[in-house]
Design a protein around this motif. Structure first.
Motif, PDB file in Angstrom:
ATOM      1  N   UNK A 194      30.203  32.240  47.210  1.00 52.58           N
ATOM      2  CA  UNK A 194      31.449  31.360  47.187  1.00 52.58           C
ATOM      3  C   UNK A 194      31.515  30.410  45.755  1.00 52.58           C
ATOM      4  N   UNK A 195      30.533  30.280  45.351  1.00 50.50           N
ATOM      5  CA  UNK A 195      30.510  29.354  44.040  1.00 50.50           C
ATOM      6  C   UNK A 195      30.760  30.315  42.917  1.00 50.50           C
ATOM      7  N   UNK A 196      29.927  31.487  42.842  1.00 46.74           N
ATOM      8  CA  UNK A 196      30.049  32.440  41.876  1.00 46.74           C
ATOM      9  C   UNK A 196      31.480  33.030  41.896  1.00 46.74           C
ATOM     10  N   UNK A 197      31.976  33.151  43.097  1.00 45.07           N
ATOM     11  CA  UNK A 197      33.300  33.719  43.365  1.00 45.07           C
ATOM     12  C   UNK A 197      34.511  32.918  42.844  1.00 45.07           C
ATOM     13  N   UNK A 198      34.343  31.661  43.333  1.00 45.86           N
ATOM     14  CA  UNK A 198      35.353  30.563  42.934  1.00 45.86           C
ATOM     15  C   UNK A 198      35.354  30.414  41.426  1.00 45.86           C
ATOM     16  N   UNK A 199      34.190  30.435  40.721  1.00 43.08           N
ATOM     17  CA  UNK A 199      34.123  30.464  39.244  1.00 43.08           C
ATOM     18  C   UNK A 199      34.820  31.675  38.652  1.00 43.08           C
ATOM     19  N   UNK A 200      34.803  33.023  39.099  1.00 41.01           N
ATOM     20  CA  UNK A 200      35.456  33.837  38.798  1.00 41.01           C
ATOM     21  C   UNK A 200      36.884  33.919  39.126  1.00 41.01           C
ATOM     22  N   UNK A 201      37.385  33.629  40.087  1.00 40.71           N
ATOM     23  CA  UNK A 201      38.789  33.207  40.496  1.00 40.71           C
ATOM     24  C   UNK A 201      39.405  32.314  39.410  1.00 40.71           C
ATOM     25  N   UNK A 202      38.532  31.015  39.232  1.00 43.49           N
ATOM     26  CA  UNK A 202      39.259  30.312  37.944  1.00 43.49           C
ATOM     27  C   UNK A 202      39.470  30.926  36.774  1.00 43.49           C
ATOM     28  N   UNK A 203      38.533  31.699  36.386  1.00 47.69           N
ATOM     29  CA  UNK A 203      38.906  32.552  35.124  1.00 47.69           C
ATOM     30  C   UNK A 203      39.817  33.363  35.356  1.00 47.69           C
TER      31      UNK A 203
END
Lengths: 84, 84
Positions: free
Chosen positions: B40-49
């Motif tokens: 979820x941390x990696x996914x959240x970072x990707x979604x922000x990008x």
């Protein structure tokens, strides 16, 4: 690759790679109770449509990243059914 | 809206809505052990990008769908930290 394309490339890499630790955790622990099957079935369906959308747009980054994400999401679904 | 845009629209709706049952399940059961925080941390970072990418492309469907997905992923992260 320009700066904007680079952002898209990193974004696609992160949202695809994100599922690897979940697949690994489910495989390793064989525990999937807290994972929502509905989430992964709906998500998988959406990713397949993103894949088809990428084919129509002839966008290989969309085809590649959504193809890999679909496989990873499918693995979570298989583990969810297998280990329940 | 043409057929291709319709596929993209349905794809975006599904991959965003998918997280609602996971947020609901985590909230309802207060059990998040099997969920990967790394995911979820990696996914959240990707979604922000993806969100930033959408701002650059001036694409409101990308801004809207990734904005909502970011909020839902953040809720899973908060529940994961809170209920661990």
């Amino acid at each position: 690759m320009g700066n904007v394309e680079l952002i898209g490339f990193v974004a696609a890499s992160l949202t695809t790679a994100a599922f690897i630790p979940q697949v690994y955790k489910a495989y390793k622990t064989k525990s999937v109770e807290n994972i929502s099957l509905t989430m992964y079935v709906v998500f998988f369906s959406g990713i397949v449509l993103w894949f088809i959308y990428g084919v129509y747009l002839d966008s290989w980054p969309m085809i590649l990243s959504n193809g890999i994400t679909a496989l990873l999401a499918l693995m979570v679904i298989i583990f969810k059914i297998k280990y329940k």
